[in-house]
Design an enzyme around this catalytic site. Structure first.
Site, PDB file in Angstrom:
ATOM      1  N   ASP A 426       0.860  -1.172   0.000  1.00 56.53           N
ATOM      2  CA  ASP A 426       0.000   0.000   0.000  1.00 56.53           C
ATOM      3  C   ASP A 426       0.902   1.229   0.000  1.00 56.53           C
ATOM      4  OD1 ASP A 426      -2.300   1.683   0.408  1.00 56.53           O
ATOM      5  OD2 ASP A 426      -1.739   1.804   2.515  1.00 56.53           O
ATOM      6  N   LYS A 611     -16.595  17.765  -3.673  1.00 53.68           N
ATOM      7  CA  LYS A 611     -15.186  17.495  -3.932  1.00 53.68           C
ATOM      8  C   LYS A 611     -15.009  15.987  -4.020  1.00 53.68           C
ATOM      9  CE  LYS A 611     -13.895  17.450   0.973  1.00 53.68           C
ATOM     10  NZ  LYS A 611     -13.137  18.104   2.054  1.00 53.68           N
ATOM     11  N   ASP A 821      -1.203  -0.490   6.023  1.00 54.55           N
ATOM     12  CA  ASP A 821      -1.423   0.092   7.353  1.00 54.55           C
ATOM     13  C   ASP A 821      -2.877   0.369   7.666  1.00 54.55           C
ATOM     14  OD1 ASP A 821      -1.799   2.244   5.569  1.00 54.55           O
ATOM     15  OD2 ASP A 821      -1.269   3.684   7.117  1.00 54.55           O
TER      16      ASP A 821
END
Length: 1156
Positions: A426, A611, A821
């Site tokens: 990741d 957004k 994580d």
């Protein structure tokens, strides 16, 4: 959180940050039906209706065993191993007259080995049991009636109980919140134990119960809660509350989950709805997928091979024995008179030779059991546990700032760390710090922000350009100012209110107004300093609000129905207070990839601010809102090249009728109690998020961790696909996209095949990845991916991460490691051979699902190159050594039985054989598995090519295993024939007596002990005091045992009585034969190792020689070693380094030789 006294904020009108209140006009048909049958009688858990429901208690157990099930379940686990099952079979046979040894001598070692493993299981389960007791005996305040609360243990709670939870305490069960210390009925909750998120969540009770502020309020309180059945979904909750003859809807906003913690709130009152195993955290509790290392699986195959060989050898010996037995009596002549075939039982009866052969087969199966190392499994478990302790205690992988060391959560995969061929990582929070800084933006087609990212600096350094570094240094010197977390923006055209003079100041104003309004952040006011900080759900959202504040649009207050900001007025150039009525919040999720709010300004105008990701936002733009689209996309590509994360900002104005229609449908969808509630909400939200007007895009930097790799992410969009997306033809889009992906994959493969030296990076976005993972394309995609040095999957979903991991794992057949994580990485971590969790800013869920936890990505280097290499080498050599020493020992048994006409007579005393694996030879193997180092940690890091030994599996290949086994066979042959030849028909004592079986057996056994322990000394690269003690101590222990065992009464020691004192020690031939056999046996091995190390060195041999010759710090010599020991490759870090070096060399060559 801000220090000092926190100003009390009122949110009584706030409803889930999503919408205002509405009447509850929905279909109740599902409540009470399948999946929605839970009923809780608040403050009346003892009523007859509640008693009939028979819900479980709040006691929770995470143990694997109970007192009643420990022995049967644990024994079942142990005897699932075929080797242990085989030894159990031989133990049963040892009670028969067919046994070549006493039953006690085989049962005791089996009990020791099985008992040691069961003891380890018991200790681990006992720790879990103690933790359960600690949790179940936690105290919580329970309402007892008469307006009083008293403390009780968690395990005593029942559905319907009313509890009071105070600040910084965990919730004891799943509760429906009634009220809190805030008049508004809100509380802050930390859910790190559940979903790994460290940001505080805001929860709120229904307004109708928020007034229950005192203990006395519950004197006559009655309520019925009907809700969904227990399930594992942490983010959904559907139910109703019947209170004072009214029904009210319940949402996840009112649900407080067990094991989450109350923060920044003095207390809350709640009703227990789910207890014990029914709570959502326990519904999510599941055993992680069982993972076994490839070495362990290969070891099982070796055990099967040895068992098969054992059966074959026993069968051959039995057939020979049967043939010889049938010829024992011929014409009245007895061949083997010492067996008394004329007066024997079935075993030696020549007339029943076939039956005798079968019985001999069973005897041989028992006798040859020493080919199988009985202590191998338990020794490996001990070694792996000790290796895990060393990983946990490594100070070089300790992160001082977070006070977190590395933690091996399982010891089963230690050696896999040294064989990782593919790393799937990741990016956010793993390679990066998950600490966002607002650094650039594009507004109205104009790029703003002069900051430089770490990626841009790295590119400049690679090109040899110092201009960026010098300019940055100059700016820092001229404009020294205190750093603001989350904000690193610098552009004179925008800061200090200068944006009002820009050509599109109205758009700039709307841009920053959107940043100040479109979010779910909570303002925190420090009364001592007056400063405002923000509690946001994500670091990038906090960065946006901070950037808006620094540029003149300060968000300072939120209520249920309004958001207030201090806004810079372009006319007066002063800050004025602006309040916007908050009508709806359309939340962000992974499928929508956007967030919107509907607000009303003080002039009554309705505005929709939105957004989100460019992949969804550009398609939402209206025809009149695309004025700056091309320029904005161009800037976003530049930001992506610089390693920045981007979001598109847009808005639209709403007319009143359109909004009323939307709000009616939205409220109906939100208040529906159906399984498709979320889909309905998303559909309604999508209907209003259209015809948007583009404002621009933001760019935030997620800083790389120390030691993280610099990556450039590229996104690709085909014009044909964009055209079809505007037309909305989904089938055509899917077909063209699929064909496009296949075409690009094939073109990429052609490019790979056309170059043998260049390294390539593959970049693919989430949309393309969905087609690449389809059945007809995934194999082609895998072939392309494994041929590239790096593969970057942009904007991939958690499911896609797991699918890519599964594809690489299954397709390559090599060891894969996934590192992440966040909660979205759990599937990837569990799918990979090894899952490494980063305990970063996104919480602990990835850590809880991982096999190994580290606090920083940079520690992965040491984890793999040092501990991975050591563990792989140690385990590989240890297993090979176990098979070697057992073959050496077992072959002498077989040869002696053949020497004695396959009579079933063992060459050694019963206890000699029993203690061989348990006492005399196991400890050196364990010490090898724990302490041996071929090279030091410094050289492991200095020469990463050493890691290729594990990736290529050089130390546990079939060639290596067979070479060890061949060595064992040769040693067994040498020991047996040298000993028998030297001792047969020769005077052994002063009186001229020849040897007997006991002397021959003890002499051969002494030679075996010396040979296998000295072989261990030859195999070790790094001697410690412990290794000296166990190797030479094992030999000394054999002599001490001979003395002690021989001194015991003959009733117990039988033929070994005084054999050492009277038979061996006084005889010089015993000592001479031992010395000669040991030298003759090990000399060929020593010569082979010397020749190999000098003329055919492996990677670690070359580094050892370099260190021995004193060239460890000689750069030229080190480079020669690297070149000789690393095979050409276009994959991985080496390929990237080689490619970078060659590119820089070409550039330097061009600069020197090309004319100016």
């Amino acid at each position: 959180m801000a220090r000092g006294t926190r100003r009390k904020l009122h949110f009584s009108k706030l409803y889930s940050f999503v919408c205002g209140r509405s009447k509850f006009e929905v279909d109740h048909s599902q409540i009470g039906g399948p999946g929605f049958s839970r009923v809780a009688y608040a403050n009346a858990p003892d009523c007859s209706e509640a008693g009939n429901l028979n819900y479980g208690s709040n006691y929770v157990s995470t143990t694997k065993y109970t007192l009643a099930t420990f022995f049967p379940k644990s024994l079942f686990e142990q005897f699932r191993r075929v080797a242990n099952l085989y030894f159990l079979f031989t133990a049963f046979l040892s009670f028969t007259s067919l046994a070549p040894y006493s039953a006690v001598s085989i049962i005791i070692p089996l009990i020791v080995v099985i008992g040691a493993t069961m003891l380890k299981e018991a200790i681990e389960d006992w720790r879990r049991y103690r933790q359960d007791i600690k949790v179940n005996n936690r105290k919580v305040e329970l309402y007892h009636g008469s307006s009083t609360f008293g403390f009780t243990e968690w395990k005593n709670l029942r559905v319907g109980d009313i509890v009071k939870v105070e600040k910084d305490n965990f919730f004891p069960a799943d509760l429906v919140m009634l009220s809190s210390s805030y008049e508004d009925g809100i509380c802050y909750v930390e859910t790190m134990n559940l979903d790994g998120e460290t940001n505080l969540k805001l929860k709120q009770s229904l307004e109708v119960t928020s007034g229950l502020q005192a203990d006395s309020s519950f004197q006559n309180f009655k309520m019925i809660i009907k809700c969904e059945d227990p399930n594992a979904s942490l983010y959904t909750f559907v139910g109703t509350m019947e209170y004072e003859d009214q029904e009210y809807p319940l949402s996840p906003q009112q649900l407080l989950l067990r094991d989450s913690k109350l923060r920044n709130t003095d207390y809350i009152y709640g009703v227990v709805v789910f207890t014990g195993r029914d709570t959502k955290v326990m519904q999510n509790a599941m055993n992680p997928p069982s993972k076994r290392s490839k070495i362990e699986m290969k070891m099982d195959k070796l055990i099967y091979l040895l068992l098969f060989s054992l059966v074959v050898v026993s069968s051959v010996g039995s057939v020979v024995f049967g043939i010889i037995s049938s010829d024992d009596l011929q014409v009245g002549k007895v061949k083997r008179w010492y067996f008394r075939p004329d007066d024997s039982s079935i075993y030696y009866d020549p007339k029943r030779a076939a039956v005798a052969a079968i019985l001999h087969f069973l005897t041989a199966i028992m006798l040859y059991s020493y080919f199988i190392p009985i202590s191998l499994y338990v020794s490996i478990e001990i070694v792996k546990v000790l290796q895990s302790i060393f990983i946990n205690q490594d100070i070089q992988m300790y992160h001082e700032e977070s006070n977190k060391p590395a933690r091996a959560r399982t010891s089963n995969l230690n050696e896999e760390l040294g064989q990782v061929a593919t790393i799937l990582s990741d990016k956010t929070g793993t390679l990066t710090c998950n600490s966002m800084e607002f650094i650039k933006c594009s507004i109205a087609g104009i790029a703003y922000g002069h900051g430089f990212t770490e990626v841009e600096r790295a590119i400049a350094r690679r090109k040899g350009s110092l201009s960026i570094e010098n300019e940055q240094s100059k700016e820092n010197h001229e404009q020294a100012k205190p750093a603001i977390k989350g904000y690193n923006f610098d552009d004179a055209r925008i800061i200090n209110g200068n944006w009002v003079y820009e050509p599109h100041s109205d758009i700039i104003r709307m841009f920053f107004r959107l940043l100040a309004i479109c979010h779910t952040a909570i303002p925190e006011v420090d009364e001592e300093t007056g400063k405002i900080s923000y509690e946001a759900e994500s670091p990038d959202e906090a960065a946006f609000v901070i950037a808006a504040r620094e540029l003149g649009f300060e968000f300072y207050q939120r209520t249920q129905t309004s958001i207030s900001i201090h806004e810079l007025d372009p006319v007066s150039c002063k800050h004025v207070e602006k309040s916007y009525k908050l009508l709806n919040v359309l939340e962000f999720n992974s499928s929508r990839k956007r967030m919107s709010v509907v607000v009303q300004d003080d002039e009554g105008k309705l505005l929709l601010f939105s957004k989100g990701a460019d992949s969804v936002m550009f398609e939402k733009l209206g025809k009149g809102g695309r004025g700056f689209e091309n320029k904005t996309k161009e800037h976003m590509h530049e930001y992506a090249d610089a390693g920045l994360r981007t979001l598109v900002l847009a808005y639209r104005r709403l007319d009143e009728e359109e909004y009323k229609s939307f709000n009616k449908r939205f409220m109906a969808a939100k208040n529906s109690i159906t399984t498709d509630r979320d889909e309905k909400i998303e559909e309604v939200a999508d209907s209003i998020e259209r015809n948007l007007i583009l404002l621009g895009a933001t760019a935030v930097e997620d800083k790389l961790q120390n030691g993280g790799m610099k990556q450039i992410i590229i996104t690709l969009d085909g014009p044909e696909i964009i055209h079809l997306e505007k037309d909305g033809n989904k089938e055509a889009i899917a077909k063209v996209s699929r064909d496009s992906v296949l075409y690009q994959i094939n073109e990429g493969k052609k490019l790979l095949s056309s170059s043998n030296t260049e390294s390539f990076a593959l970049v693919i976005d989430g949309r393309s990845l969905a087609y690449a993972l389809e059945d007809d394309a995934k194999n082609l995609f895998l072939q392309l991916a494994v041929g590239c040095a790096s593969v970057i999957c942009c904007r991939s979903s958690p499911k896609q991460k797991a699918l890519v991991t599964r594809l690489v794992k299954a397709g390559s057949g090599k060891v894969t490691l996934a590192i992440g994580d966040g909660a979205n990485d759990v599937g990837m971590l569990q799918e990979a051979d090894i899952g490494v969790g980063i305990s970063g800013a996104e919480g602990m869920q990835a850590v809880m699902a991982s096999d190994i936890a580290i606090s920083q990505f940079r520690f992965l280097e040491r984890l793999l190159l040092v501990h991975g290499h050591w563990c792989y080498r140690r385990i590989s050599l240890m297993i090979c050594y176990f098979f070697y020493k057992n073959l050496t020992f077992g072959l002498t048994l077989f040869l002696y039985e053949a020497y004695s006409s396959f009579s079933g007579q063992p060459a050694y005393d019963d206890w000699y054989m029993s203690l061989y694996n348990v006492a005399f030879t196991s400890l050196p193997a364990i010490a090898l598995g724990v302490f041996d180092q071929d090279v030091s940690a410094r050289f492991c890091l200095k020469f990463p090519m050493l890691y290729q030994e594990g990736v290529q599996n050089l130390l546990f290949s079939w060639l290596q295993i067979l070479s060890w086994m061949f060595s064992g066979v040769c040693n067994g042959l040498t020991i047996f024939f040298f000993c028998t030849t030297a001792l047969q028909h020769r005077a052994f004592r002063k009186g001229g007596e020849v040897i007997d079986l006991e002397v021959l057996g003890a002499t051969m056994y002494t030679c075996v002990i010396w040979v296998v322990n000295c072989q261990m000394a030859l195999s070790i690269s790094y001697f410690t005091l412990i290794q000296h003690m166990v190797i030479w101590g094992g030999i000394a222990l054999w002599y001490l045992f001979l003395l002690a065992y021989g001194a015991i009464t003959p009733t117990l020691s039988t033929s070994a009585f005084m054999v050492f004192v009277e038979g061996l020690a006084p005889t010089p031939a015993y000592w001479i034969i031992t010395l000669f056999v040991v030298i003759a046996t090990l000399l060929p091995c020593f010569i082979y190792l010397a020749v190999q190390m000098r003329f055919f060195p492996m990677h670690h041999n070359m580094i050892q020689w370099m260190r021995f010759d004193g060239h460890a710090d000689d750069p030229e010599y080190c480079q020669v070693v690297r070149q000789r020991s690393v095979r050409p490759t276009t994959v991985g870090v080496s390929a990237r380094v080689d490619a970078t070096v060659s590119q820089l060399a070409r550039k330097v060559h061009d600069m020197v030789h090309l004319p100016p």
